[in-house]
Design a protein around this motif. Structure first.
Motif, PDB file in Angstrom:
ATOM      1  N   GLN A 207      74.755  -8.645 146.574  1.00 43.22           N
ATOM      2  CA  GLN A 207      73.735  -9.067 145.617  1.00 43.22           C
ATOM      3  C   GLN A 207      74.013 -10.447 145.019  1.00 43.22           C
ATOM      4  O   GLN A 207      73.202 -10.980 144.276  1.00 43.22           O
ATOM      5  N   ASN A 208      75.177 -11.012 145.318  1.00 45.85           N
ATOM      6  CA  ASN A 208      75.512 -12.345 144.815  1.00 45.85           C
ATOM      7  C   ASN A 208      76.499 -12.988 145.779  1.00 45.85           C
ATOM      8  O   ASN A 208      77.701 -12.772 145.687  1.00 45.85           O
ATOM      9  N   LYS A 209      75.995 -13.781 146.694  1.00 43.87           N
ATOM     10  CA  LYS A 209      76.815 -14.361 147.750  1.00 43.87           C
ATOM     11  C   LYS A 209      77.815 -15.396 147.238  1.00 43.87           C
ATOM     12  O   LYS A 209      78.665 -15.859 147.996  1.00 43.87           O
ATOM     13  N   SER A 210      77.714 -15.775 145.971  1.00 37.98           N
ATOM     14  CA  SER A 210      78.653 -16.739 145.416  1.00 37.98           C
ATOM     15  C   SER A 210      79.956 -16.092 144.975  1.00 37.98           C
ATOM     16  O   SER A 210      80.938 -16.783 144.707  1.00 37.98           O
ATOM     17  N   ILE A 211      79.975 -14.761 144.911  1.00 39.85           N
ATOM     18  CA  ILE A 211      81.150 -14.040 144.424  1.00 39.85           C
ATOM     19  C   ILE A 211      81.940 -13.458 145.583  1.00 39.85           C
ATOM     20  O   ILE A 211      81.427 -12.651 146.350  1.00 39.85           O
TER      21      ILE A 211
ATOM     22  N   GLY B 168      67.073 -27.570 111.693  1.00 38.27           N
ATOM     23  CA  GLY B 168      67.091 -29.010 111.906  1.00 38.27           C
ATOM     24  C   GLY B 168      66.589 -29.382 113.288  1.00 38.27           C
ATOM     25  O   GLY B 168      66.553 -30.550 113.650  1.00 38.27           O
ATOM     26  N   VAL B 169      66.216 -28.399 114.106  1.00 38.88           N
ATOM     27  CA  VAL B 169      65.642 -28.645 115.425  1.00 38.88           C
ATOM     28  C   VAL B 169      64.371 -27.818 115.530  1.00 38.88           C
ATOM     29  O   VAL B 169      63.935 -27.198 114.569  1.00 38.88           O
ATOM     30  N   GLY B 170      63.755 -27.813 116.692  1.00 41.15           N
ATOM     31  CA  GLY B 170      62.504 -27.071 116.838  1.00 41.15           C
ATOM     32  C   GLY B 170      62.707 -25.580 116.986  1.00 41.15           C
ATOM     33  O   GLY B 170      61.773 -24.815 116.836  1.00 41.15           O
ATOM     34  N   GLY B 171      63.898 -25.172 117.274  1.00 42.01           N
ATOM     35  CA  GLY B 171      64.163 -23.754 117.487  1.00 42.01           C
ATOM     36  C   GLY B 171      65.273 -23.590 118.504  1.00 42.01           C
ATOM     37  O   GLY B 171      66.099 -24.488 118.688  1.00 42.01           O
ATOM     38  N   PHE B 172      65.278 -22.448 119.179  1.00 44.02           N
ATOM     39  CA  PHE B 172      66.286 -22.195 120.194  1.00 44.02           C
ATOM     40  C   PHE B 172      65.640 -21.573 121.420  1.00 44.02           C
ATOM     41  O   PHE B 172      64.632 -20.871 121.318  1.00 44.02           O
ATOM     42  N   HIS B 173      66.252 -21.839 122.572  1.00 38.77           N
ATOM     43  CA  HIS B 173      65.778 -21.263 123.835  1.00 38.77           C
ATOM     44  C   HIS B 173      66.889 -20.421 124.437  1.00 38.77           C
ATOM     45  O   HIS B 173      68.013 -20.898 124.622  1.00 38.77           O
ATOM     46  N   ASN B 174      66.586 -19.158 124.733  1.00 35.59           N
ATOM     47  CA  ASN B 174      67.574 -18.270 125.336  1.00 35.59           C
ATOM     48  C   ASN B 174      67.847 -18.640 126.792  1.00 35.59           C
ATOM     49  O   ASN B 174      66.918 -18.900 127.564  1.00 35.59           O
ATOM     50  N   ILE B 175      69.126 -18.619 127.165  1.00 31.75           N
ATOM     51  CA  ILE B 175      69.516 -18.779 128.570  1.00 31.75           C
ATOM     52  C   ILE B 175      69.715 -17.377 129.122  1.00 31.75           C
ATOM     53  O   ILE B 175      70.682 -16.694 128.786  1.00 31.75           O
ATOM     54  N   VAL B 176      68.787 -16.936 129.950  1.00 34.20           N
ATOM     55  CA  VAL B 176      68.808 -15.567 130.467  1.00 34.20           C
ATOM     56  C   VAL B 176      69.545 -15.522 131.798  1.00 34.20           C
ATOM     57  O   VAL B 176      69.342 -16.369 132.673  1.00 34.20           O
ATOM     58  N   ASP B 177      70.403 -14.541 131.943  1.00 31.13           N
ATOM     59  CA  ASP B 177      71.171 -14.353 133.179  1.00 31.13           C
ATOM     60  C   ASP B 177      70.223 -14.230 134.368  1.00 31.13           C
ATOM     61  O   ASP B 177      69.220 -13.520 134.317  1.00 31.13           O
ATOM     62  N   GLY B 178      70.565 -14.930 135.454  1.00 33.25           N
ATOM     63  CA  GLY B 178      69.720 -14.934 136.637  1.00 33.25           C
ATOM     64  C   GLY B 178      69.556 -13.586 137.307  1.00 33.25           C
ATOM     65  O   GLY B 178      68.643 -13.406 138.116  1.00 33.25           O
ATOM     66  N   ARG B 179      70.406 -12.617 136.982  1.00 34.40           N
ATOM     67  CA  ARG B 179      70.270 -11.299 137.618  1.00 34.40           C
ATOM     68  C   ARG B 179      68.992 -10.584 137.166  1.00 34.40           C
ATOM     69  O   ARG B 179      68.530  -9.648 137.829  1.00 34.40           O
ATOM     70  N   VAL B 180      68.444 -10.982 136.008  1.00 27.67           N
ATOM     71  CA  VAL B 180      67.216 -10.342 135.515  1.00 27.67           C
ATOM     72  C   VAL B 180      66.120 -11.361 135.216  1.00 27.67           C
ATOM     73  O   VAL B 180      65.047 -10.984 134.763  1.00 27.67           O
ATOM     74  N   ALA B 181      66.390 -12.647 135.435  1.00 25.75           N
ATOM     75  CA  ALA B 181      65.404 -13.672 135.114  1.00 25.75           C
ATOM     76  C   ALA B 181      64.081 -13.369 135.819  1.00 25.75           C
ATOM     77  O   ALA B 181      64.040 -13.082 137.012  1.00 25.75           O
ATOM     78  N   GLY B 182      62.996 -13.423 135.054  1.00 25.04           N
ATOM     79  CA  GLY B 182      61.687 -13.131 135.618  1.00 25.04           C
ATOM     80  C   GLY B 182      61.354 -11.654 135.621  1.00 25.04           C
ATOM     81  O   GLY B 182      60.271 -11.253 136.032  1.00 25.04           O
ATOM     82  N   ASN B 183      62.303 -10.816 135.184  1.00 25.98           N
ATOM     83  CA  ASN B 183      62.061  -9.374 135.165  1.00 25.98           C
ATOM     84  C   ASN B 183      62.767  -8.777 133.946  1.00 25.98           C
ATOM     85  O   ASN B 183      63.724  -8.030 134.059  1.00 25.98           O
TER      86      ASN B 183
ATOM     87  N   SER C  43      77.266 -10.634 123.118  1.00 28.03           N
ATOM     88  CA  SER C  43      76.937  -9.350 123.746  1.00 28.03           C
ATOM     89  C   SER C  43      76.682  -9.478 125.245  1.00 28.03           C
ATOM     90  O   SER C  43      76.482  -8.463 125.926  1.00 28.03           O
ATOM     91  N   TRP C  44      76.705 -10.724 125.762  1.00 28.01           N
ATOM     92  CA  TRP C  44      76.506 -10.891 127.214  1.00 28.01           C
ATOM     93  C   TRP C  44      77.629 -10.210 127.974  1.00 28.01           C
ATOM     94  O   TRP C  44      78.787 -10.221 127.557  1.00 28.01           O
ATOM     95  N   ARG C  45      77.276  -9.594 129.109  1.00 32.39           N
ATOM     96  CA  ARG C  45      78.254  -8.896 129.934  1.00 32.39           C
ATOM     97  C   ARG C  45      78.285  -9.485 131.351  1.00 32.39           C
ATOM     98  O   ARG C  45      77.238  -9.780 131.928  1.00 32.39           O
ATOM     99  N   VAL C  46      79.489  -9.613 131.891  1.00 37.35           N
ATOM    100  CA  VAL C  46      79.665 -10.143 133.250  1.00 37.35           C
ATOM    101  C   VAL C  46      78.991  -9.229 134.263  1.00 37.35           C
ATOM    102  O   VAL C  46      78.327  -9.685 135.208  1.00 37.35           O
ATOM    103  N   VAL C  47      79.137  -7.926 134.080  1.00 41.67           N
ATOM    104  CA  VAL C  47      78.547  -6.934 134.986  1.00 41.67           C
ATOM    105  C   VAL C  47      77.761  -5.911 134.169  1.00 41.67           C
ATOM    106  O   VAL C  47      78.244  -5.413 133.158  1.00 41.67           O
ATOM    107  N   THR C  48      76.549  -5.623 134.631  1.00 40.91           N
ATOM    108  CA  THR C  48      75.718  -4.576 134.017  1.00 40.91           C
ATOM    109  C   THR C  48      75.160  -3.708 135.134  1.00 40.91           C
ATOM    110  O   THR C  48      75.511  -3.887 136.309  1.00 40.91           O
ATOM    111  N   GLY C  49      74.253  -2.811 134.786  1.00 38.50           N
ATOM    112  CA  GLY C  49      73.621  -1.986 135.806  1.00 38.50           C
ATOM    113  C   GLY C  49      72.775  -2.781 136.775  1.00 38.50           C
ATOM    114  O   GLY C  49      72.425  -2.296 137.858  1.00 38.50           O
ATOM    115  N   ASP C  50      72.458  -4.034 136.418  1.00 41.24           N
ATOM    116  CA  ASP C  50      71.674  -4.910 137.292  1.00 41.24           C
ATOM    117  C   ASP C  50      72.548  -5.794 138.165  1.00 41.24           C
ATOM    118  O   ASP C  50      72.036  -6.621 138.921  1.00 41.24           O
TER     119      ASP C  50
END
Length: 234
Positions: free
Chosen positions: A46-50, A153-168, A204-211
């Motif tokens: 599921q992740n050819k980089s690992i 002092g800025v416009g807000g914040f943008h979450n960086i979502v892990d690519g394992r679930v990005a778009g879903n 709370s980010w985890r290296v490995v999850t159910g996804d």
């Protein structure tokens, strides 16, 4: 003559013939057998980089997950994401390697604000939030996160979502905390803010999850591997 030659050959080969064919791997054996990069190192489906490095101690097999194909004994400590007792790894079988998280956070602080994908996503979310504001519509939860920068002092914040679930990320469009690597600041023009404080980690980010195992952007992964190779040369 033939018997004499045969006896001589058997005498020379004696130590090898007496050694058991099968033996349990020890960590010492592993260090010796993997002292050089192997052409046959497997990667996660599921992740050819690992890369998956099998380790066998006390008759039990575990697997070291790494961003480098070289053996764990020849890699910098931070190259190992952690160890798992099963492939594919799950949250129940995986144990994280703290030095990896430390290095990853360093990479995110240094480069997240420069990542083309993250910058594009942040601007798109900011633009959508602005359009909703002009039309009088109700912003989504993710848009409120980008827009609602009261006191930042800025416009807000943008979450960086892990690519394992990005778009879903579910019907609400809000990722689970375990899938958020952190956030980058966004200014009033939708531009990502760099420099100190530009990136805020999500503990709370985890290296490995159910996804599966975490997936970085191509840009961030390249920076991470580059840093690991630099460490390996020291």
């Amino acid at each position: 003559m033939v018997l004499t030659m045969l006896a001589t050959l058997l005498k020379r080969a004696g130590p090898a013939l007496r050694e058991p064919r099968a033996h349990a791997y020890t960590y010492t054996h592993l260090r010796q057998s993997l002292s050089q990069p192997s052409r046959n190192v497997q990667t996660l489906a599921q992740n050819k980089s690992i890369y998956v490095h099998p380790l066998s101690t006390a008759g039990k097999t575990t697997y070291a997950l790494s961003y480098l194909p070289s053996a764990p004994s020849d890699s910098p400590p931070a190259a190992i994401l952690g160890h798992t007792t099963a492939i594919p790894p799950t949250g129940d079988t995986f144990t994280e390697n703290p030095p990896f998280r430390t290095l990853l956070l360093s990479i995110l602080r240094d480069y997240a604000a420069h990542d083309p994908n993250i910058r594009a996503e942040a601007y798109a979310s900011w633009s959508a939030s602005m359009r909703r504001g002009i039309s009088g519509g109700s912003p989504s939860a993710s848009e409120r996160h980008v827009r609602g920068g009261g006191g930042t002092g800025v416009g807000g914040f943008h979450n960086i979502v892990d690519g394992r679930v990005a778009g879903n990320v579910g019907m609400r469009g809000v990722p689970e905390p375990q899938d958020v690597l952190g956030s980058v600041g966004v200014d009033g023009n939708g531009e990502v803010v760099g420099g100190p404080g530009g990136f805020v980690e999500c503990e709370s980010w985890r290296v490995v999850t159910g996804d599966g195992v975490g997936v970085l952007t191509e840009y961030l992964e390249g920076k991470l591997v580059e840093r690991l190779k630099e460490q390996g040369k020291k």
